[in-house]
Design a protein around this motif. Structure first.
Motif, mmCIF file in Angstrom:
data_model
loop_
_atom_site.group_PDB
_atom_site.id
_atom_site.type_symbol
_atom_site.label_atom_id
_atom_site.label_comp_id
_atom_site.label_asym_id
_atom_site.label_seq_id
_atom_site.Cartn_x
_atom_site.Cartn_y
_atom_site.Cartn_z
ATOM 1 N N THR A 162 -5.462 5.548 -10.701
ATOM 2 C CA THR A 162 -5.393 4.450 -9.747
ATOM 3 C C THR A 162 -6.698 3.684 -9.806
ATOM 4 N N LYS A 214 -2.142 3.851 -3.575
ATOM 5 C CA LYS A 214 -1.176 4.902 -3.918
ATOM 6 C C LYS A 214 -1.728 5.869 -4.955
ATOM 7 N N ASP A 237 1.248 10.771 0.524
ATOM 8 C CA ASP A 237 1.296 9.334 0.728
ATOM 9 C C ASP A 237 0.962 9.026 2.177
ATOM 10 N N SER A 274 -3.260 6.858 0.262
ATOM 11 C CA SER A 274 -2.829 8.215 -0.071
ATOM 12 C C SER A 274 -4.002 9.161 0.118
#
Length: 172
Positions: free
Chosen positions: A46, A71, A156, A162
């Motif tokens: 990410t 996320k 999540d 997250s």
């Protein structure tokens, strides 16, 4: 004399049926925990940065939570002889009888200082330190009391964020 023979026969019979000798003992896992202490990883990536790092105490384990501003982030968590700083490769001093290297596949911009979370008085955790961030990978050193079972997972939320969660058991 016949009474002695009768008693001896009863004792031999009881022993033969297993009434005198107990069977093997089996212990249940501590708090039902069946985790191990081997490396755990997930290859997700990410670009969302680490927003916060926090810790908590539970009845059966101590928990480290790395909040990600987006996320899911991948991770690599493993026991090591020493935790090394990202980029320089220098050994990061860390308190504890065993060390977990916790690498989140997320940039760690904004993390300031060496001691990230205060864990004084925790049953398992001894110290949490920031070991640097390089190429969207951020490493923390987690000093623990001993090499104990641990689990790693992601959650999540809240919202579009997250969390990377590391639980380390108090005992085997």
């Amino acid at each position: 004399m016949q009474k002695i023979y009768a008693w001896l026969a009863a004792i031999v019979l009881a022993a033969g049926l297993g009434l005198v000798v107990p069977g093997p003992a089996t212990a249940a896992p501590y708090c039902g925990i069946t985790w191990g202490s081997l490396d755990k990883s997930n290859s997700l990536m990410t670009s969302a940065p680490i927003a916060a790092v926090r810790a908590g105490q539970h009845d059966c384990y101590d928990r480290l939570v790395i909040d990600i501003g987006g996320k899911g982030a991948g991770y690599n968590v493993r026991y090591v002889d020493a935790v090394y700083a990202q980029g320089s490769g220098r050994v990061v001093p860390l308190k504890g009888g065993a060390f977990l290297s916790v690498t989140a596949a997320a940039p760690g911009s904004g993390i300031v200082g060496n001691d990230v979370v205060t864990v004084a008085g925790y049953q398992t955790f001894r110290e949490v330190v920031y070991a640097g961030s390089l190429e969207n990978r951020t490493t923390f050193g987690l000093g623990v009391r001993a090499r104990l079972p641990f689990e790693v997972f992601t959650l999540d939320g809240p919202g579009g964020a997250s969390r990377l969660v590391i639980d380390v058991a108090h005992y085997w």
